[in-house]
Design a protein around this motif. Structure first.
Motif, PDB file in Angstrom:
ATOM      1  N   ALA A  36       0.839  -1.198   0.000  1.00 41.44           N
ATOM      2  CA  ALA A  36       0.000   0.000   0.000  1.00 41.44           C
ATOM      3  C   ALA A  36       0.875   1.250   0.000  1.00 41.44           C
ATOM      4  CB  ALA A  36      -0.911  -0.011   1.223  1.00 41.44           C
ATOM      5  N   THR A  37       0.448   2.273  -0.738  1.00 40.95           N
ATOM      6  CA  THR A  37       1.175   3.537  -0.801  1.00 40.95           C
ATOM      7  C   THR A  37       0.598   4.515   0.221  1.00 40.95           C
ATOM      8  OG1 THR A  37      -0.307   4.410  -2.502  1.00 40.95           O
ATOM      9  CG2 THR A  37       1.642   3.199  -3.244  1.00 40.95           C
ATOM     10  N   THR A  38       1.311   5.598   0.451  1.00 40.46           N
ATOM     11  CA  THR A  38       0.869   6.590   1.437  1.00 40.46           C
ATOM     12  C   THR A  38      -0.424   7.276   1.006  1.00 40.46           C
ATOM     13  OG1 THR A  38       2.331   8.203   0.368  1.00 40.46           O
ATOM     14  CG2 THR A  38       3.187   7.034   2.301  1.00 40.46           C
ATOM     15  N   GLY A  52      -4.873   5.208   1.012  1.00 38.47           N
ATOM     16  CA  GLY A  52      -6.037   5.240   1.883  1.00 38.47           C
ATOM     17  C   GLY A  52      -6.440   3.879   2.394  1.00 38.47           C
ATOM     18  N   ASP A  53      -5.736   2.824   1.988  1.00 40.16           N
ATOM     19  CA  ASP A  53      -5.994   1.463   2.449  1.00 40.16           C
ATOM     20  C   ASP A  53      -4.647   0.854   2.825  1.00 40.16           C
ATOM     21  OD1 ASP A  53      -6.680  -1.244   2.814  1.00 40.16           O
ATOM     22  OD2 ASP A  53      -8.260  -1.127   1.302  1.00 40.16           O
ATOM     23  N   GLU A  54      -4.511   0.467   4.082  1.00 38.02           N
ATOM     24  CA  GLU A  54      -3.219  -0.033   4.575  1.00 38.02           C
ATOM     25  C   GLU A  54      -2.917  -1.447   4.115  1.00 38.02           C
ATOM     26  OE1 GLU A  54      -3.256   0.367   8.781  1.00 38.02           O
ATOM     27  OE2 GLU A  54      -3.236   2.566   8.759  1.00 38.02           O
ATOM     28  N   LEU A  71      -0.270  -1.329 -10.378  1.00 43.35           N
ATOM     29  CA  LEU A  71      -1.283  -2.354 -10.163  1.00 43.35           C
ATOM     30  C   LEU A  71      -2.634  -1.732  -9.796  1.00 43.35           C
ATOM     31  CD1 LEU A  71      -1.239  -5.431 -10.352  1.00 43.35           C
ATOM     32  CD2 LEU A  71      -0.879  -5.516  -7.881  1.00 43.35           C
ATOM     33  N   GLU A  72      -2.582  -0.683  -8.963  1.00 34.79           N
ATOM     34  CA  GLU A  72      -3.834  -0.037  -8.561  1.00 34.79           C
ATOM     35  C   GLU A  72      -4.549   0.583  -9.755  1.00 34.79           C
ATOM     36  OE1 GLU A  72      -0.486   2.873  -8.339  1.00 34.79           O
ATOM     37  OE2 GLU A  72      -0.800   0.807  -7.688  1.00 34.79           O
TER      38      GLU A  72
END
Length: 747
Positions: free
Chosen positions: A299-301, A304-306, A580-581
């Motif tokens: 997950a990136t900063t 919003g999803d850890e 990927l997102e």
């Protein structure tokens, strides 16, 4: 008149009006030569084959070359609806980035308002034909010191039906997006960057992509010597890490970079005329057997999803001799009154072809439904030549569009027909154009039926026609039934999409797939919830979020067509350089929206909203708007004007134009009950272009004289030179007919 037909009519009138634009000495006029009288120009021939920009002309008097005025006679009257003049294009570049099963397309171009006088202005309309299952991701515009950009925002009321039409933008027809740029001055350049995504088509072991890139000749600039540069950048990264082979391409690409599982190509050339063909290419991933893997990204900063993001893929490989499962299929087809005309005829044609493609050993039945059930047989029939011929004759007799829509009864009947099938894939193919009130109950009932099956449960594939059916219900039903979903939003696309949908669903090579990592991960969320079968006609891609550490390799297990079990090793790859997102956002939004509808969960709705805004992909709970940013100079001028007009109350000057809904909605039960014709495009009353009507309707003469202001007009049957010559002739003669004409006009 449908919107796409009205658009074509507006372009046709715009091309006639463009003949007023003087191109300079020894140059042709802006408009292309009209076809011979016996040739008919179809609306489709005037639809853009690539991103294009049009001047929206309501006042024909402003039409002229801003650089070389021709001082033509003044034109009275207005164009209602406005004519659309294609703008000349001075630069074009295309970028295509292939990730997993999606192509991300970006087009950057520059157009000139070559047909409007300087110090005059008009709206300009960007029209973008997007590719297969295309979704607009964003538009950025630079024009005359102003900047515009699109943004996805939350709807004020999640429950509102976003059906109101907006002149700001939306879709003229499926896969044809438009956006209006307000008040652009004549002679100004417009720089635009538009982005969209579209699905990769998989067939015979290859991926195929077609990007609209076909420009008409009449958008070529006036200048005799004009350097026209075309540029195409192609990046292919399916994420598998395996060798990629490029097979066909429409434009001469040069390989720029080759890495493990990645290819980069470039085409750049100075051309005499713009590309007159779409950008096509195909590629394959080298493997003779089934293969798969798992892509993992932390997950990136800004996420919003850890939880970590993952994508699991399975590819059928290029072995065309691999055995597919035998099929027992029941076609459940809507023949209600709203299916009349093209829809039911195209469905019948696609179904006839599908029956002929059934293999030896397959069984089938057909259930047609409206208020009642009409079954071809009381039991499953073998797909022999004689039985198939009888079924086609039966369809020709029974498939008459009439009555209402009831989906639950025929679905229960189909499930009962498939209750005793073994060593095959039992499959229900549901085709409908309507929405019904008990859709959630249907999903609950079907889920209970399938959960009680010990062997291979029936698969349910769904196909939606038009905009009145609830596509999220159909997606949810297909997810519960481990089947395939597809849709056609254009009556002419029904047969093509239905055949592809049937072939994909009826070519199963691996069923009942399970993955052992689900038992080892602390927490996970998978899209879709139920893993579909792997088809020889399509790769399988599922994705989700999870907590927990992945091992280096995992195994996927399933049943092959000979009823033996197969294990597929899945290597886990960390993908820091793969978006990927970006590649999975559309799939997540669609499946989460289906779940939110089914469970009536506000929490899931909020999750869709967050993902939609973050990925710039409109959803059922968000909308796209066009916003304007201004230069410092413009802001200073604006402040001065604001101080001068403080005594006048009014709305804020900040521009925010809503773009018409670009999503499906949750069906229209009322339209279904009323048996309205299948919703493809909102029909409009026929409108004429008043400028041409008035030009020949003022007096019962072809032309009169220059002293009669309502007579010198642009006529769709006459060119400007003829009108000028006749006006000059009338002036020279100063004949009696002139005064008579003026008397008529005053009356």
């Amino acid at each position: 008149m449908a919107e796409d037909e009205e658009f074509a009519k507006a372009v046709e009138e715009g091309l006639k009006l463009a003949k007023r634009v003087y191109a300079g000495k020894d140059r042709q006029l802006a408009a292309p030569p009209l076809p011979a009288a016996k040739m008919e120009r179809t609306p489709e021939s005037l639809h853009p084959g690539a991103p294009m920009v049009y001047a929206v002309i309501s006042d024909p008097a402003i039409v002229d070359n801003p650089d070389i005025p021709s001082y033509q006679p003044h034109v009275h009257g207005r164009c209602n609806p406005p004519a659309l003049i294609p703008l000349q294009m001075g630069e074009i570049g295309l970028e295509v980035d292939c990730l997993l099963g999606t192509a991300f397309v970006a087009v950057r171009g520059r157009w000139k308002v070559h047909c409007v006088m300087r110090h005059k202005s008009c709206d300009c309309r960007l029209v973008v034909p997007v590719g297969e299952q295309g979704s607009i991701l964003g538009v950025e515009v630079e024009v005359g010191g102003r900047s515009y950009y699109t943004q996805v925002i939350e709807l004020e009321d999640h429950n509102m039906e976003n059906t109101a039409k907006s002149e700001g933008g939306g879709f003229l027809k499926p896969q044809m997006f438009f956006l209006t740029i307000p008040q652009v001055n004549g002679g100004v350049d417009i720089s635009i960057r538009v982005r969209w995504s579209q699905k990769l088509i998989y067939k015979d072991g290859q991926f195929f992509v077609t990007v609209p890139f076909n420009f008409p000749k009449y958008i070529t600039p006036f200048a005799k010597i004009f350097l026209k540069k075309e540029k195409i950048y192609l990046n292919v990264n399916p994420g598998t890490g395996k060798e990629i082979m490029l097979h066909t391409t429409s434009h001469p690409l040069k390989e720029k970079k080759r890495q493990a599982g990645k290819l980069t190509f470039l085409y750049e050339a100075d051309v005499e005329s713009w590309s007159n063909k779409d950008f096509d290419f195909s590629f394959s991933i080298y493997s003779n057997d089934l293969f798969g893997g798992i892509l993992l990204k932390s997950a990136t900063t800004n996420d919003g999803d850890e939880r970590d993001m993952f994508s699991l893929y399975l590819f059928p490989g290029s072995n065309q001799k691999r055995k597919v499962f035998k099929n027992e299929v029941v076609f459940v087809v809507d023949i209600s009154g709203s299916m009349q005309g093209k829809p039911i005829e195209n469905v019948k044609s696609a179904l006839s072809t599908s029956l002929l493609e059934l293999r030896p050993g397959d069984y089938f039945d057909i259930i047609a439904f409206n208020d009642e059930l009409h079954s071809f047989s009381s039991c499953m029939e073998p797909a022999t030549e004689d039985v198939v011929e009888n079924a086609i004759n039966w369809m020709n007799k029974i498939f008459v569009a009439e009555g209402g829509t009831d989906i639950m009864l025929p679905l229960n009947e189909a499930i009962c027909l498939l209750s005793s099938m073994k060593n095959s894939i039992p499959h229900i193919f549901l085709v409908t154009d309507g929405a019904v009130e008990d859709e959630r109950n249907i999903c609950h009932t079907v889920r209970t039926h399938l959960a009680n099956r010990d062997s291979i449960a029936p698969r349910i594939s769904t196909f939606g026609i038009g905009t009145y059916c609830n596509h999220y219900f159909l997606k949810m039903l297909a997810s519960i039934g481990k089947g395939q979903y597809d849709a056609a939003y254009d009556s002419d696309a029904i047969e093509k999409h239905m055949l592809r949908w049937f072939r994909r669903a009826s070519s199963t090579i691996l069923a009942n797939i399970t993955v052992d990592f689900f038992s080892d991960i602390d927490e996970f969320e998978v899209y879709p919830i139920h893993i579909p079968d792997l088809s020889a006609e399509s790769p399988l891609i599922i994705s989700g979020r999870c907590y927990g550490k992945f091992p280096e390799t995992l195994k996927a297990k399933g049943i092959l067509a000979d009823m033996s079990y197969a294990d597929i090793d899945l290597k886990v790859q960390d993908t820091k350089d793969l978006s990927l997102e970006k590649a999975l956002a559309k799939q997540h939004i669609d499946l989460l929206t289906s779940q939110a509808w089914f469970s009536e969960s506000k929490q899931l709705e909020e999750k869709v909203i967050k993902l939609s805004i973050q990925s710039s992909i409109p959803s059922e709970y968000t909308c796209m708007v066009l916003l304007q940013t201004e230069t410092e100079k413009q802001e200073a001028v604006k402040k001065v004007k604001k101080r001068e007009s403080r005594k006048h109350s009014g709305p804020d000057d900040n521009l925010s134009i809503s773009v018409r809904s670009m999503v499906n909605g949750f069906g229209n039960v009322i339209a279904t009950k009323e048996n309205r014709s299948t919703g493809f495009a909102e029909a409009k009353e026929h409108e004429t272009f008043e400028i041409y009507h008035k030009a020949v309707g003022c007096c019962n003469r072809i032309a009169c004289c220059c002293c009669c202001p309502c007579c010198i007009k642009t006529c769709s049957k006459l060119n400007d030179q003829l009108v000028i010559a006749m006006a000059q002739l009338c002036t020279a003669l100063s004949c009696l007919a002139c005064s008579e004409c003026c008397t008529e006009c005053s009356n």
